[in-house]
Design a protein around this motif. Sequence first.
Motif, PDB file in Angstrom:
ATOM      1  N   HIS A 255       0.235   4.871   7.657  1.00 45.28           N
ATOM      2  CA  HIS A 255       1.212   4.189   6.874  1.00 45.28           C
ATOM      3  C   HIS A 255       0.982   2.603   7.338  1.00 45.28           C
ATOM      4  CE1 HIS A 255       3.913   3.124  10.443  1.00 45.28           C
ATOM      5  NE2 HIS A 255       3.474   4.478  10.867  1.00 45.28           N
ATOM      6  N   ASN A 256       1.488   1.811   6.665  1.00 44.48           N
ATOM      7  CA  ASN A 256       1.368   0.306   6.593  1.00 44.48           C
ATOM      8  C   ASN A 256       2.675  -0.399   7.520  1.00 44.48           C
ATOM      9  OD1 ASN A 256      -1.328   0.152   5.465  1.00 44.48           O
ATOM     10  ND2 ASN A 256      -0.261   0.733   3.494  1.00 44.48           N
ATOM     11  N   GLY A 257       3.485   0.380   7.820  1.00 40.13           N
ATOM     12  CA  GLY A 257       4.231  -0.612   8.813  1.00 40.13           C
ATOM     13  C   GLY A 257       5.632  -0.510   7.983  1.00 40.13           C
ATOM     14  N   VAL A 258       6.150  -1.940   8.182  1.00 36.51           N
ATOM     15  CA  VAL A 258       7.477  -2.122   7.732  1.00 36.51           C
ATOM     16  C   VAL A 258       7.370  -3.375   6.984  1.00 36.51           C
ATOM     17  CG1 VAL A 258       9.042  -0.856   9.237  1.00 36.51           C
ATOM     18  CG2 VAL A 258       8.305  -2.935  10.003  1.00 36.51           C
ATOM     19  N   VAL A 259       8.432  -3.774   6.155  1.00 37.54           N
ATOM     20  CA  VAL A 259       8.635  -5.127   5.311  1.00 37.54           C
ATOM     21  C   VAL A 259       9.901  -5.918   6.153  1.00 37.54           C
ATOM     22  CG1 VAL A 259       9.283  -6.152   3.478  1.00 37.54           C
ATOM     23  CG2 VAL A 259       7.885  -4.250   3.408  1.00 37.54           C
ATOM     24  N   GLN A 376       4.429  -6.588  -4.094  1.00 39.11           N
ATOM     25  CA  GLN A 376       4.144  -6.964  -2.824  1.00 39.11           C
ATOM     26  C   GLN A 376       4.935  -5.807  -1.874  1.00 39.11           C
ATOM     27  OE1 GLN A 376       6.898 -10.005  -2.430  1.00 39.11           O
ATOM     28  NE2 GLN A 376       5.803 -11.669  -3.652  1.00 39.11           N
ATOM     29  N   GLU A 377       5.759  -4.869  -2.265  1.00 33.27           N
ATOM     30  CA  GLU A 377       6.087  -3.951  -1.247  1.00 33.27           C
ATOM     31  C   GLU A 377       5.254  -2.491  -1.476  1.00 33.27           C
ATOM     32  OE1 GLU A 377      10.373  -3.515  -1.853  1.00 33.27           O
ATOM     33  OE2 GLU A 377      10.693  -5.502  -0.751  1.00 33.27           O
ATOM     34  N   GLY A 378       4.388  -2.513  -2.582  1.00 29.64           N
ATOM     35  CA  GLY A 378       3.790  -1.409  -3.096  1.00 29.64           C
ATOM     36  C   GLY A 378       3.104  -0.645  -1.762  1.00 29.64           C
ATOM     37  N   PRO A 379       2.151  -1.271  -1.015  1.00 36.00           N
ATOM     38  CA  PRO A 379       1.587  -0.719   0.090  1.00 36.00           C
ATOM     39  C   PRO A 379       2.452  -0.029   1.284  1.00 36.00           C
ATOM     40  CG  PRO A 379       0.714  -2.874  -0.120  1.00 36.00           C
ATOM     41  CD  PRO A 379       1.833  -2.844  -0.998  1.00 36.00           C
ATOM     42  N   TYR A 380       3.833  -0.425   1.126  1.00 36.43           N
ATOM     43  CA  TYR A 380       4.410  -0.045   2.295  1.00 36.43           C
ATOM     44  C   TYR A 380       5.600   1.262   1.585  1.00 36.43           C
ATOM     45  CZ  TYR A 380       3.866  -4.380   4.191  1.00 36.43           C
ATOM     46  OH  TYR A 380       2.987  -5.485   4.780  1.00 36.43           O
ATOM     47  N   MET A 381       5.504   1.383   0.395  1.00 30.71           N
ATOM     48  CA  MET A 381       6.335   2.518  -0.295  1.00 30.71           C
ATOM     49  C   MET A 381       5.659   3.920   0.002  1.00 30.71           C
ATOM     50  SD  MET A 381       7.188   1.049  -3.854  1.00 30.71           S
ATOM     51  CE  MET A 381       8.128  -0.489  -4.221  1.00 30.71           C
ATOM     52  N   PHE A 382       4.616   4.046   0.410  1.00 31.11           N
ATOM     53  CA  PHE A 382       3.931   5.296   0.715  1.00 31.11           C
ATOM     54  C   PHE A 382       3.266   5.488   1.917  1.00 31.11           C
ATOM     55  CE2 PHE A 382       4.598   4.712  -3.919  1.00 31.11           C
ATOM     56  CZ  PHE A 382       5.142   6.169  -4.340  1.00 31.11           C
ATOM     57  N   LYS A 391       6.350   9.724  -0.191  1.00 27.61           N
ATOM     58  CA  LYS A 391       7.516   8.368  -0.314  1.00 27.61           C
ATOM     59  C   LYS A 391       7.801   8.270   0.773  1.00 27.61           C
ATOM     60  CE  LYS A 391      10.176   5.942  -3.868  1.00 27.61           C
ATOM     61  NZ  LYS A 391      10.826   5.990  -5.129  1.00 27.61           N
ATOM     62  N   VAL A 392       8.143   6.704   1.414  1.00 30.54           N
ATOM     63  CA  VAL A 392       8.823   6.414   2.656  1.00 30.54           C
ATOM     64  C   VAL A 392      10.154   5.812   1.953  1.00 30.54           C
ATOM     65  CG1 VAL A 392       8.905   4.757   4.525  1.00 30.54           C
ATOM     66  CG2 VAL A 392       6.537   5.468   3.626  1.00 30.54           C
ATOM     67  N   GLY A 393      11.183   6.098   3.008  1.00 24.88           N
ATOM     68  CA  GLY A 393      12.482   5.638   2.454  1.00 24.88           C
ATOM     69  C   GLY A 393      12.850   4.201   2.867  1.00 24.88           C
ATOM     70  N   ASN A 394      13.530   4.116   3.657  1.00 23.84           N
ATOM     71  CA  ASN A 394      13.946   2.829   4.117  1.00 23.84           C
ATOM     72  C   ASN A 394      12.883   1.556   5.056  1.00 23.84           C
ATOM     73  OD1 ASN A 394      14.113   4.566   6.225  1.00 23.84           O
ATOM     74  ND2 ASN A 394      15.741   3.649   7.318  1.00 23.84           N
ATOM     75  N   PHE A 395      11.772   1.490   4.169  1.00 21.47           N
ATOM     76  CA  PHE A 395      10.518   0.807   4.978  1.00 21.47           C
ATOM     77  C   PHE A 395      11.071  -0.602   5.190  1.00 21.47           C
ATOM     78  CE2 PHE A 395      10.041   0.858   0.279  1.00 21.47           C
ATOM     79  CZ  PHE A 395       9.763  -0.284  -0.099  1.00 21.47           C
ATOM     80  N   ARG A 396      12.057  -1.193   4.636  1.00 18.15           N
ATOM     81  CA  ARG A 396      12.525  -2.546   5.012  1.00 18.15           C
ATOM     82  C   ARG A 396      13.259  -2.579   6.324  1.00 18.15           C
ATOM     83  NH1 ARG A 396      13.864  -1.414  -0.121  1.00 18.15           N
ATOM     84  NH2 ARG A 396      12.718  -2.072  -1.937  1.00 18.15           N
ATOM     85  N   VAL A 397      13.088  -3.749   7.174  1.00 15.91           N
ATOM     86  CA  VAL A 397      13.977  -3.865   8.443  1.00 15.91           C
ATOM     87  C   VAL A 397      15.006  -4.646   7.947  1.00 15.91           C
ATOM     88  CG1 VAL A 397      13.957  -5.079  10.442  1.00 15.91           C
ATOM     89  CG2 VAL A 397      11.691  -4.285   9.646  1.00 15.91           C
TER      90      VAL A 397
END
Length: 880
Positions: A255-259, A376-382, A391-397
């Motif tokens: 995965h690509n971490g968090v936003v 911008q957030e696309g890489p973090y969504m999955f 699909k990742v749920g709450n990827f935003r800090v």
Amino acid sequence: MSSSEDDTPLVRANGRANAKSNVKSPDVKMEDASAPIANGHIDPGVSIRFGPVQDKDVNMEDAEGDARGLSKRKSRASVDQKKFYIEPESSEEEDQPLSKRRRTSVKHEDPETDDDVPLALNGRKLPKASETAIGDESDSDVPIERKLSAEKKKIEQNAAKDAKATRKPAAPKKEAKPAAAKKQTNGVKKEPLDNKAALKKVKAEPVTPKKSKGKATAVKAESEDADEKEEEDEYRWWEDPTKSDGTTKWTTLEHNGVVFPPPYEPLPKNVKMKYDGIPVTLAPEAEEVAGFFGTMLNSTHNVENPVFQKNFFMDFKDILKETGGAKDSKGNKVDIKEFSKCDFKPMFEFFDAQRDEKRNLPAAEKKRLKAEKDEQEGPYMFCTWDGRKQKVGNFRVEPPSLFRGRGEHPKTGRVKTRVQPEQITINIGKEAKVPPPPEGHRWKEVKHDREGTWLAMWQENINGNYKYVMLAANSDVKGQSDYKKFEKARELKKYIDRIRKDYQKNLKHDMMVERQKATAVYLIDQFALRAGNEKGEDEAETVGCCSLKYENITLKPPNTVVFDFLGKDSIRFYDEVKVDPQVFKNLKIFKKAPKKNGDEVFDRLTTSALNKHLQNYMPGLTAKVFRTYNASFTMGNLLREMKATGTVAEKVKAYNDANRKVAILCNHKRTVTAGHANQMEKMSERIKGLRYQKWRMKQQMLDLEPSLKKKKGASFFELDEDLDQDWVKEHQAFLMEEQTQKIKKKFEKDNEKRVAEGEKEMKASELEERLQVVKEMDKKFNKENKTGKVEAEGRGPSVEKLEANIVKLDQRVENMSVQAQDKEDNKEVALGTSKINYIDPRLSVVFSKKFDVPIEKFFSKALREKFEWAIKSVEEDWEF
């Protein structure tokens, strides 16, 4: 001494007993009366008082005559978790002598509160159940909750039958003998937990092996011509029940971490907080915190709360100290000491203007901004989980803000600080590339925990809780979690009769600790109380069954119990229920002096001890499984006997009626929302509006064919009595305003489309021309009001067309009336809580298929994605 079970002494744990003293039992004797008994108890399990919490509840006294008082709940020590993201092991506290455990401030031995002292000490005896039997009561004014008690008894009887039918016969009986030979401290026969083969068999049992097989084959046949990617997307994990049964949740994870939230942007120089009327300059860190309060001045529920104000101001002053304080326009230091002198209105006005500006952006601009954000957030969504895209749920800090909490949370208003990368732990596969932290920062730690289903985590500063980045609700992993939860509840179906039989028996057990266990399980099963976890001193004052305090329970003879406490999310739980006479008697003993406000009712019991006891019956059984089981089993029984007919709206109402019964029986209630009356009024107005349209169409029929007045009768064409002229004029004004807004919005959209396509915008004169329709409506309504006649409208009007339209309007009125009644009936019941969290979603799917109602009527798009496994895995003959 009588041989009755009630006369059995409470034997000391060390085997010693003293029977020389001669003190009479203080238990109040109650008149014997015949009453219908089910499952060994009289009419319990259904709330007497059900509905919104009143602001001023009558102060009641319990059986001992002590006035109820409220005091701060004494908390248990928090559990020290070695591995913070895994639940702690069950406590061994119940196996230790009471002298080494917590106890109330009682040094003398008391036969009715110490499990080390016989009840028969000094001749004391527990009253027999017959002494507290309830007499007949009038059936007048009986609320729905009491009327449902008979239905609850019937459902429990069905549960006992089902348990015997589904239980596997031969093998457990042979294997149970060795376990039974060893005396259990809890007086309950243990299921053979050491039989690994049996456990493996239980885990591997599929949901619907036969019923879903046909559909699975059909789907497979239909998809033979599809490409490989589509076949992969149609992965039906629910048909492979052994998937993820072990502790390893994944093999590969990328995965690509968090936003992270954007950095703080200082306010314009002309926007400042004021102190004692003087604009002050703050350091960016302090200004940001002041802005947290300033942006929510319209949330009076929070900003006018004294606790919220106190906590915010305490943290705000600390930040001021750290950042050099506040200064006036000349650079002189301003000492901010009093919250009442702080004025955040300039900040609020700035933020409010920003909100309005954003809200009023053209649709095309909003669409463009959203597209930019998504890109911008696309890489973090999955993420890629075992080779599958999930699909990742709450990827935003979470951004910094003020903590609000729910209910009466003691920390409401505290500052939630900005989370830095140095606080975040990343969980990822060993072979995967670790996502880089923001420039100049580093991650706290990188783990490769294949037993965890989280991708990242951090500890927030308010309550010290750990926040996790998890997969989305519609992902395979989350779906499997839901699936296992409901399968666990289905498994309980096999053991529920034994559990109920045992707790009824153990309500009179010799040992106090066993009585408390039995009473707690009774309350959890019958009234859907949550178990309640241990709390720290600085945590919200919420309790559950095991942590109930003296003041949370009021006893009203002969067998009524009033519960009043803050439950989950600090929401007040207030209910008045009738209980089994022996349960009433036990609660009276558990509350006996010298206990007082702040002391625990179940002082011999912890949640972990209770769950450990329940696991003697079934692997993995905990108190919370009862809520899911009771809700699902009840709904399954109602569904089995249901004959929903009529329109789709009527069928949906039938479903909601069943759901409401589940919610009431399982105690899923809510207070009436502030906007309920307004919503009902709007629905009523819409129905009246449809009836007014009907009247106009009937008048148009007369305009076309005046002789109809004699054929159909004058009453057919009269305006309903409640639609007087004043209402008609108000409604006409509403219709014209509604039409005006529609025309304006259409005009704006058309202009945006023209601009997007490179064409010129339409002039204001075009809008004026379109609004001519409204002016014509006004003239028409004025003429109708004067003459009482309505001219036929539309292209080629005819009596037949108008009659067909009237039939359609009648159907709309009927559907809307059903919906309004449904909404009114559900105002005090949390149907969503039952449907989403406790009723097996497969039962909703069964209803949908059995009665031909679109699943969209029960599940929103998000829920359809979340419960895709349920929608695709069962047919209408599936049973819980």
